[in-house]
Design an enzyme around this catalytic site. Structure first.
Site, mmCIF file in Angstrom:
data_model
loop_
_atom_site.group_PDB
_atom_site.id
_atom_site.type_symbol
_atom_site.label_atom_id
_atom_site.label_comp_id
_atom_site.label_asym_id
_atom_site.label_seq_id
_atom_site.Cartn_x
_atom_site.Cartn_y
_atom_site.Cartn_z
ATOM 1 N N TYR A 67 -8.312 -21.404 -56.764
ATOM 2 C CA TYR A 67 -7.958 -21.808 -58.187
ATOM 3 C C TYR A 67 -6.587 -21.428 -58.432
ATOM 4 C CZ TYR A 67 -12.452 -24.128 -59.195
ATOM 5 O OH TYR A 67 -13.562 -24.861 -59.225
ATOM 6 N N SER A 68 -6.279 -20.672 -59.532
ATOM 7 C CA SER A 68 -4.866 -20.197 -59.900
ATOM 8 C C SER A 68 -4.391 -19.194 -59.011
ATOM 9 C CB SER A 68 -4.889 -20.046 -61.583
ATOM 10 O OG SER A 68 -4.973 -21.328 -62.242
ATOM 11 N N ALA A 69 -5.011 -18.395 -58.443
ATOM 12 C CA ALA A 69 -4.552 -17.429 -57.634
ATOM 13 C C ALA A 69 -3.384 -18.156 -56.627
ATOM 14 C CB ALA A 69 -5.445 -16.753 -56.875
ATOM 15 N N LYS A 71 -1.054 -20.030 -57.876
ATOM 16 C CA LYS A 71 0.415 -19.973 -58.565
ATOM 17 C C LYS A 71 1.023 -18.749 -57.866
ATOM 18 C CE LYS A 71 -0.961 -21.877 -62.921
ATOM 19 N NZ LYS A 71 -2.399 -22.154 -62.937
#
Length: 390
Positions: A67-69, A71
């Site tokens: 997921y947002s890791a 980014k």
């Protein structure tokens, strides 16, 4: 009892103990954790089940969507372009992406895209998912979208849109899609098992996720019974027009099946990176020092990249958050291993970061997605690392 595979260096045994406890006490199904110190791995552990439906065990090379890791990986790509003199964070986005100037956005600097200050958390009209996965339609929609607040006056977590916004700048500047740029310039030189846009050949190694919801859905609790410190946040969750909901509803349907092969094959630089905990730790290790002859950013570039840009109440999350240009910074709810650390969390538990003060780089990936404040798995591992280096 879950078998814990892998190795820890002397002195890092508390991390193995915390990792084992995550299975026995905190709900892990399949997971991996890796820690580098001063450019060398000192923890590399994995265990559990990669596919709860078939019982396939978690292997050393099991891939996990984080997921947002993701980014943090995308931000690193942007800062490589900065270091090469190809991208100026203080230049208007429209310098590189002319269409972005529409609806009064001509003066928004690139920096505000990375630091969640641009006010582009949502779309007035969500895009069909197939069009969003195709990239160009979503980039075009964001180019003409009006801002939700005066840019630079507040910050709010651009949970979904961040990937297309930053990714399109990377594409315009480098001539390559963000996933391709990451593969060429970061994963390739470091030998990272991490992808933004999963090749079909790697599909069989990907874990299957399981989802656990909070024991109590606070949106169904009478407002007077919600704890005082959570009332503003819960009120935002109840409101379908709040930024808290709209930031994660930019596609139609809003819910995205991240186990889908089609979704995993697309490039969503905010949220569908797939790889190993070892790859995440190795990338962050190469940000703060040399790893097998490779360093991703010079010290002065890294210092600029990790300088705080926004802090305080988050207009989307409705809690305090802190951001540099692309990386999350430590908060009371995400201490990492010290005040100088930087990195990024991912939905449901994943975490990757570096702490230059201690020479630490950390990656944790798991397939049991646990929502809410009850999830202590990454924090327990980070605390064990802190105790090991204290």
């Amino acid at each position: 009892m879950t078998t814990i595979n892998g190795e820890v260096a002397p002195g890092f045994e508390p991390v193995r103990e915390a990792f084992a406890a995550n299975f026995t006490q905190h709900g892990d199904i399949g997971a991996a954790v890796c820690v580098y110190r001063h450019g060398r791995p000192v923890v590399d552990l994995w265990g559990g089940v990669a596919d709860p439906e078939t019982g396939r065990p978690w292997a050393q090379n099991t891939l996990q969507l984080v997921y947002s890791a993701t980014k943090g990986a995308t931000a690193t790509a942007a800062h490589i372009l900065v270091e090469r003199g190809m991208l100026d964070l203080d230049a208007p986005v429209a310098k590189y992406w002319p269409e972005f100037a529409a609806n009064g956005k001509a003066d928004i600097p690139v920096r505000w895209l990375l630091s969640h200050q641009a006010g582009l958390v949502a779309l007035d009209e969500p895009l069909p998912l197939a069009e969003a996965l195709a990239w160009d339609p979503m980039a075009a929609a964001l180019a003409v979208q009006r801002t939700q607040w005066a840019p630079g006056t507040a910050h709010g977590y651009h949970g979904r849109t961040w990937g297309w916004l930053v990714g399109e700048v990377i594409r315009r500047v480098s001539g390559r899609s963000p996933g391709t740029f990451f593969a060429d310039e970061i994963a390739g030189p470091l030998g990272l098992d991490f992808f933004i846009g999963l090749p079909a050949s790697e599909r069989e190694r990907v874990s299957r996720m399981a989802y656990q919801r909070p024991a109590v859905d606070l949106t169904t609790v009478p407002p007077a019974d919600v704890p005082q410190e959570l009332r503003e946040q819960v009120a935002a969750w109840r409101d379908p027009n709040s930024f808290s909901n709209r930031a994660f509803a930019v596609t139609d349907p809003a819910a995205i099946d991240f186990d889908s092969p089609v979704v995993q094959a697309a490039e969503l630089p905010s949220s569908n990176g797939i790889g190993t905990a070892h790859a995440l730790a190795r990338m962050y290790a190469a940000l703060i020092g040399e790893v097998d002859g490779v360093r991703l950013l010079a010290p002065e570039t890294l210092a600029s990249a990790t300088e705080e840009q926004a802090s305080g109440k988050d207009q989307v999350l409705m809690i305090p958050s802190r951001f540099s240009t692309g990386y999350m910074l430590p908060t009371e709810g995400n201490l990492m291993t010290g005040p100088n650390a930087f990195g990024h969390t991912g939905r449901g538990g994943s975490l990757a970061f570096a702490d230059p003060e201690h020479g630490i780089a950390f990656g944790y990936a798991m397939n049991h997605i646990i929502s809410g404040s009850d999830d202590v798995r990454a924090a327990a591992l980070a605390e064990a690392v802190r105790s090991a280096v204290a």
